[in-house]
Design an enzyme around this catalytic site. Structure first.
Site, PDB file in Angstrom:
ATOM      1  N   ASP A 140     -13.744  14.301  -5.875  1.00 54.84           N
ATOM      2  CA  ASP A 140     -13.758  15.515  -6.699  1.00 54.84           C
ATOM      3  C   ASP A 140     -14.981  15.414  -7.597  1.00 54.84           C
ATOM      4  O   ASP A 140     -15.811  14.517  -7.416  1.00 54.84           O
ATOM      5  CB  ASP A 140     -12.449  15.585  -7.523  1.00 54.84           C
ATOM      6  CG  ASP A 140     -12.046  17.023  -7.857  1.00 54.84           C
ATOM      7  OD1 ASP A 140     -12.939  17.807  -8.259  1.00 54.84           O
ATOM      8  OD2 ASP A 140     -10.864  17.368  -7.742  1.00 54.84           O
TER       9      ASP A 140
ATOM     10  N   LYS B  59      -7.589   8.112  -1.639  1.00 56.71           N
ATOM     11  CA  LYS B  59      -8.849   8.680  -1.118  1.00 56.71           C
ATOM     12  C   LYS B  59      -9.363   9.815  -2.009  1.00 56.71           C
ATOM     13  O   LYS B  59      -9.531  10.962  -1.578  1.00 56.71           O
ATOM     14  CB  LYS B  59      -8.665   9.163   0.317  1.00 56.71           C
ATOM     15  CG  LYS B  59      -8.294   8.024   1.274  1.00 56.71           C
ATOM     16  CD  LYS B  59      -8.310   8.477   2.715  1.00 56.71           C
ATOM     17  CE  LYS B  59      -7.972   7.356   3.669  1.00 56.71           C
ATOM     18  NZ  LYS B  59      -6.566   6.936   3.625  1.00 56.71           N
TER      19      LYS B  59
ATOM     20  N   ASP C 262      -3.598   4.277  -1.933  1.00 55.57           N
ATOM     21  CA  ASP C 262      -4.547   4.803  -0.948  1.00 55.57           C
ATOM     22  C   ASP C 262      -4.627   6.319  -1.125  1.00 55.57           C
ATOM     23  O   ASP C 262      -4.083   7.080  -0.337  1.00 55.57           O
ATOM     24  CB  ASP C 262      -4.059   4.418   0.455  1.00 55.57           C
ATOM     25  CG  ASP C 262      -5.098   4.692   1.521  1.00 55.57           C
ATOM     26  OD1 ASP C 262      -6.248   5.032   1.169  1.00 55.57           O
ATOM     27  OD2 ASP C 262      -4.754   4.572   2.713  1.00 55.57           O
TER      28      ASP C 262
ATOM     29  N   ARG D 149      -2.439  -6.490  14.474  1.00 54.32           N
ATOM     30  CA  ARG D 149      -1.213  -6.759  15.242  1.00 54.32           C
ATOM     31  C   ARG D 149      -1.167  -8.239  15.612  1.00 54.32           C
ATOM     32  O   ARG D 149      -2.223  -8.830  15.925  1.00 54.32           O
ATOM     33  CB  ARG D 149      -1.203  -5.949  16.550  1.00 54.32           C
ATOM     34  CG  ARG D 149      -1.154  -4.430  16.354  1.00 54.32           C
ATOM     35  CD  ARG D 149       0.189  -3.971  15.810  1.00 54.32           C
ATOM     36  NE  ARG D 149       0.286  -2.526  15.660  1.00 54.32           N
ATOM     37  CZ  ARG D 149      -0.014  -1.857  14.541  1.00 54.32           C
ATOM     38  NH1 ARG D 149      -0.477  -2.495  13.476  1.00 54.32           N
ATOM     39  NH2 ARG D 149       0.149  -0.555  14.481  1.00 54.32           N
TER      40      ARG D 149
ATOM     41  N   LYS E 290       0.849  -1.193   0.000  1.00 54.52           N
ATOM     42  CA  LYS E 290       0.000   0.000   0.000  1.00 54.52           C
ATOM     43  C   LYS E 290       0.883   1.241   0.000  1.00 54.52           C
ATOM     44  O   LYS E 290       1.813   1.366   0.794  1.00 54.52           O
ATOM     45  CB  LYS E 290      -0.906   0.030   1.239  1.00 54.52           C
ATOM     46  CG  LYS E 290      -1.777   1.274   1.320  1.00 54.52           C
ATOM     47  CD  LYS E 290      -2.826   1.150   2.411  1.00 54.52           C
ATOM     48  CE  LYS E 290      -2.457   1.784   3.714  1.00 54.52           C
ATOM     49  NZ  LYS E 290      -2.403   3.255   3.693  1.00 54.52           N
TER      50      LYS E 290
ATOM     51  N   PRO F 217     -17.201  14.281 -10.703  1.00 55.37           N
ATOM     52  CA  PRO F 217     -17.128  12.960 -11.337  1.00 55.37           C
ATOM     53  C   PRO F 217     -16.147  12.888 -12.510  1.00 55.37           C
ATOM     54  O   PRO F 217     -15.414  11.890 -12.642  1.00 55.37           O
ATOM     55  CB  PRO F 217     -18.577  12.715 -11.795  1.00 55.37           C
ATOM     56  CG  PRO F 217     -19.396  13.485 -10.810  1.00 55.37           C
ATOM     57  CD  PRO F 217     -18.594  14.718 -10.480  1.00 55.37           C
TER      58      PRO F 217
ATOM     59  N   THR G 263     -11.685   7.201  10.315  1.00 57.83           N
ATOM     60  CA  THR G 263     -11.726   6.781  11.725  1.00 57.83           C
ATOM     61  C   THR G 263     -11.295   7.905  12.661  1.00 57.83           C
ATOM     62  O   THR G 263     -11.435   7.787  13.870  1.00 57.83           O
ATOM     63  CB  THR G 263     -10.847   5.533  11.965  1.00 57.83           C
ATOM     64  OG1 THR G 263      -9.598   5.735  11.330  1.00 57.83           O
ATOM     65  CG2 THR G 263     -11.511   4.297  11.424  1.00 57.83           C
TER      66      THR G 263
ATOM     67  N   ARG H 202       3.743  -0.732  10.393  1.00 55.97           N
ATOM     68  CA  ARG H 202       4.915  -0.759  11.279  1.00 55.97           C
ATOM     69  C   ARG H 202       5.299  -2.114  11.832  1.00 55.97           C
ATOM     70  O   ARG H 202       6.501  -2.377  11.988  1.00 55.97           O
ATOM     71  CB  ARG H 202       4.705   0.266  12.407  1.00 55.97           C
ATOM     72  CG  ARG H 202       4.734   1.686  11.874  1.00 55.97           C
ATOM     73  CD  ARG H 202       4.077   2.659  12.808  1.00 55.97           C
ATOM     74  NE  ARG H 202       2.642   2.441  12.892  1.00 55.97           N
ATOM     75  CZ  ARG H 202       1.807   3.163  13.621  1.00 55.97           C
ATOM     76  NH1 ARG H 202       2.283   4.158  14.364  1.00 55.97           N
ATOM     77  NH2 ARG H 202       0.520   2.919  13.624  1.00 55.97           N
TER      78      ARG H 202
END
Ligand code: C5P
Length: 234
Positions: free
Chosen positions: A70, A67, A65, A181, A38, A72, A120, A211
Site C-alpha cells: 500500500d 503480503k 503472512d 515434504r 504461520k 508507505p 509463484t 498439510r
C-alpha cells in the site's frame, strides 16, 4: 559462518485451517512439538489476529503472512501494529517503496520483514499482462537485490531457488521456503517440492510446512519427524 537457530525453531507450521477453533485445536494438539506458526490471509480474515496474539503471548513465534502492499504511510502503520502484536515475521510484496516503509517502521521490535519477490502463481505472461518489462527470473533477482538494499531481513522463495538466491544476497538474508515434504510424502497441489534435508543443504533457514503436519493422522509425530530431519541436516 552465520549461526542457525535450533532445529525446532526452523520449522514453521502453516495453520491453513478453516477457522480459529480448528487452528486453536491443532496448536493445542501440537503442543511443544511446534514453536513457530504461520497465519495466512484466510485465517486472518476469519479472526486469526486474536489467535496470533494469543500464540505470541503463549511463547510461540508467529509468522503473519499478510503480503502487505500500500502507500508507505499505511504500510508503516500496519507494520507497527503487527510488531505490537508480538509477531516474529511479516511478509510484504517486494516493491522497494513498500519494503522500505515496513523496514523503517520496525523501531526496536523484534519483528522481521520478509519480501515476497514474485508470486509463484505468476509466469512470464502474467507479468507481461500486468505491465512488467521483466520475466519471472529477472524480476525475482532484481527484487531480491532490492530487498537486501532496503534492509529487509528475509525472503520467501521456493527451495529450488534457495541456492541461487543465497549466492546473490549473501549469508545474512533469511531464506524461508514452503513446498517441503518428507521423502515419499503426499505432494498435493505443490508443483515443486523438496525434503527438509535438501532444502537446508540448499541454504534455507526456515521451512514452512502445512498439510504434511496438520493433515497427518498424528500431527505431533509428523512435526517431530520434520524437526528430526532438520536437526540431522543442520
Ligand atoms: O500445505 P503446504 O505444506 O503445501 O503449505 C505451504 C504453505 O506455504 C501454505 O500456507 C502456502 O500458502 C504457503 N506458500 C506456498 N508457496 C509459496 C508461498 C507460500 O506454498 N510460493
Amino acid at each position: 559462518m552465520v549461526s542457525k537457530p535450533a532445529a525446532r525453531d526452523r520449522l514453521i507450521v502453516a495453520l491453513d485451517l478453516p477457522d480459529v477453533a480448528a487452528a486453536e485445536k491443532m496448536a493445542a494438539q501440537l503442543g511443544d512439538s511446534v514453536a513457530f506458526y504461520k497465519i495466512g490471509l484466510e485465517l486472518t480474515y476469519g479472526g486469526g489476529l486474536g489467535l496470533a496474539r494469543d500464540l505470541a503471548q503463549a511463547g510461540k513465534k508467529v509468522f503473519l503472512d499478510l503480503k502487505l502492499h500500500d502507500i508507505p504511510h499505511t504500510v508503516a502503520r500496519a507494520t507497527t501494529q503487527v510488531a505490537d502484536m508480538g509477531a516474529t515475521f511479516l511478509t510484504v510484496h517486494a516493491y522497494p517503496q513498500t519494503m522500505r516503509a515496513a523496514r523503517g517502521a520496525l523501531g526496536g521490535s523484534s519483528l522481521k520483514i520478509l519480501g515476497v519477490t514474485v508470486l509463484t502463481s505468476c509466469d512470464d505472461s502474467d507479468l507481461a499482462e500486468a505491465g512488467f518489462a521483466f520475466g519471472v527470473k529477472d524480476l525475482v533477482a532484481r527484487r531480491a537485490l532490492q530487498a537486501a538494499r532496503a534492509g529487509v531481513q528475509g525472503l520467501v522463495l521456493s527451495a529450488e531457488e534457495a541456492q541461487a538466491m543465497r549466492a546473490l544476497v549473501g549469508p545474512h538474508m533469511l531464506l524461508v521456503t514452503p513446498g517441503i515434504r518428507l521423502a515419499g510424502g503426499v505432494v498435493g497441489d505443490q508443483k515443486r517440492v523438496m525434503t527438509p534435508a535438501r532444502a537446508i543443504a540448499a541454504g534455507a533457514d526456515y521451512l514452512v510446512v502445512g498439510r504434511p503436519v496438520t493433515q497427518a493422522p498424528d500431527p505431533r509425530a509428523a512435526a517431530e519427524a520434520f524437526v528430526a530431519e532438520i536437526a540431522g541436516a543442520g
